[in-house]
Design a protein around this motif. Structure first.
Motif, short mmCIF file in Angstrom:
data_model
loop_
_atom_site.label_atom_id
_atom_site.label_comp_id
_atom_site.label_asym_id
_atom_site.label_seq_id
_atom_site.Cartn_x
_atom_site.Cartn_y
_atom_site.Cartn_z
N VAL A 151 0.84 -1.20 0.00
CA VAL A 151 0.00 0.00 0.00
C VAL A 151 0.88 1.26 0.00
O VAL A 151 0.61 2.22 -0.73
CB VAL A 151 -0.96 0.01 1.21
CG1 VAL A 151 -1.67 1.36 1.33
CG2 VAL A 151 -2.00 -1.11 1.08
N ALA A 152 1.94 1.25 0.79
CA ALA A 152 2.85 2.40 0.84
C ALA A 152 3.49 2.66 -0.52
O ALA A 152 3.59 3.80 -0.98
CB ALA A 152 3.93 2.17 1.89
N ARG A 153 3.89 1.58 -1.18
CA ARG A 153 4.53 1.71 -2.51
C ARG A 153 3.54 2.24 -3.54
O ARG A 153 3.87 3.13 -4.32
CB ARG A 153 5.07 0.35 -2.93
CG ARG A 153 5.85 0.37 -4.24
CD ARG A 153 6.37 -1.02 -4.56
NE ARG A 153 5.27 -1.96 -4.76
CZ ARG A 153 5.42 -3.28 -4.81
NH1 ARG A 153 6.61 -3.82 -4.63
NH2 ARG A 153 4.37 -4.07 -5.00
N GLU A 154 2.32 1.69 -3.53
CA GLU A 154 1.33 2.09 -4.52
C GLU A 154 0.82 3.51 -4.29
O GLU A 154 0.46 4.21 -5.23
CB GLU A 154 0.17 1.09 -4.52
CG GLU A 154 0.56 -0.28 -5.06
CD GLU A 154 -0.59 -1.26 -5.08
OE1 GLU A 154 -1.65 -0.95 -4.49
OE2 GLU A 154 -0.43 -2.36 -5.66
N GLN A 155 0.79 3.93 -3.02
CA GLN A 155 0.29 5.27 -2.69
C GLN A 155 1.42 6.28 -2.50
O GLN A 155 1.18 7.41 -2.10
CB GLN A 155 -0.56 5.20 -1.41
CG GLN A 155 -1.79 4.32 -1.53
CD GLN A 155 -2.75 4.81 -2.59
OE1 GLN A 155 -3.01 6.01 -2.72
NE2 GLN A 155 -3.28 3.88 -3.39
N GLN A 156 2.64 5.86 -2.81
CA GLN A 156 3.81 6.73 -2.75
C GLN A 156 3.99 7.39 -1.37
O GLN A 156 4.24 8.59 -1.26
CB GLN A 156 3.74 7.79 -3.86
CG GLN A 156 3.72 7.18 -5.27
CD GLN A 156 3.70 8.22 -6.37
OE1 GLN A 156 3.15 9.31 -6.20
NE2 GLN A 156 4.27 7.89 -7.51
N ILE A 157 3.85 6.57 -0.35
CA ILE A 157 4.08 7.01 1.03
C ILE A 157 5.59 7.09 1.26
O ILE A 157 6.34 6.27 0.74
CB ILE A 157 3.45 6.03 2.03
CG1 ILE A 157 1.95 5.87 1.76
CG2 ILE A 157 3.71 6.46 3.47
CD1 ILE A 157 1.11 7.08 2.02
#
Length: 273
Positions: free
Chosen positions: A89-95
């Protein structure tokens, strides 16, 4: 210590001190790649990147894959259930990497906190009950949710996944954990929108801490005979399988005898002629 205190501890962490958590991300992604490269069946059934990667990693581990994994609260599958959803999720949402690392740290701490109440051995699936619940709370934190919203995620998970049984470590656990992860995402999103389950909803309590205690009480007291029942079902299944094997052997033996008898009859007739 309560959940608010744990959040404070994570906020004060230096990201350099928790960079080792990246090792868990790398290990668990390698497990997922192993499953995909070896065409394991469950993981190839899903198109969603999050679901297929998570399922693949757990399927690989429980199929006997020789690669390492980073555990959480003493179990490798719990580590996969916690680490991969947060990372993907962090990777896909550019966190930011710092926020991801702190979310992972919070997830690991909450996972241990929940497991300390439920116990090492439970008739409930703690990969879902503890790890997926911790994951949901960590996702809220990662998206900037406050302490109250983090508590909402725990409340929502309490009212959603509590009661899923543990009937042994096996490939099918990948589907259980995927179910827990989907619930974690839904519960996190509801929490961020300030939509918690209310204390009037079944075992959901006023505070997240009490919710966790209710989970543990249900496991230790309400489901104390579940393990015995599960074993009984598995023993009966084994008994049926043995019976089938026995009757199959009799059938095969009888068939061989019939073939031998017919062959002997044919030979005797030919000799008579």
């Amino acid at each position: 210590m309560n959940i608010s205190d744990i959040v404070d501890v994570v906020n004060d962490l230096d990201s350099k001190d928790i960079e080792f958590l990246n090792d868990g991300v790398k290990m668990n992604l390698e497990l997922a790649d192993y499953a995909k490269n070896h065409n394991l069946t469950l993981s190839s059934s899903f198109s969603s990147n999050l679901v297929s990667t998570l399922t693949a990693a757990i399927e690989a581990r429980l199929s006997g894959c020789p690669l390492s994994t980073m555990s959480s609260s003493g179990a490798g599958t719990k580590g996969i259930a916690l680490i991969l959803p947060i990372h993907i999720v962090a990777r896909e949402q550019q966190i930011s990497k710092e926020k991801e690392l702190k979310a992972l740290a919070l997830g690991h701490l909450l996972n241990r906190y929940i497991n300390s109440y439920i116990g090492k051995l439970s008739p409930m699936c703690t990969c879902v009950m503890a790890s997926s619940t911790a994951c949901s709370a960590a996702l809220v934190y990662m998206f900037g949710g406050n302490k109250e919203q983090i508590g909402y995620a725990i409340k929502n998970m309490t009212g959603t996944v509590t009661g899923m049984i543990c009937d042994g470590g096996k490939v099918g656990c990948s589907l259980k954990v995927t179910t827990g992860t989907v619930s974690a995402l839904l519960c996190a999103k509801a929490a961020l929108n300030n939509a918690p389950l209310k204390k009037s909803d079944g075992i959901v309590a006023k505070t997240p801490e009490k919710c966790i205690q209710n989970m543990a009480y249900l496991s230790k007291v309400g489901m104390k005979d579940v393990d015995t029942t599960i074993v009984e079902i598995m023993e009966k299944k084994k008994s049926v399988e043995n019976d089938l094997r026995f009757y199959c052997n009799i059938y095969i033996f009888s068939s061989i005898n019939r073939i031998t008898f017919r062959t002997n009859c044919t030979l005797s007739k030919s000799l008579t002629l």
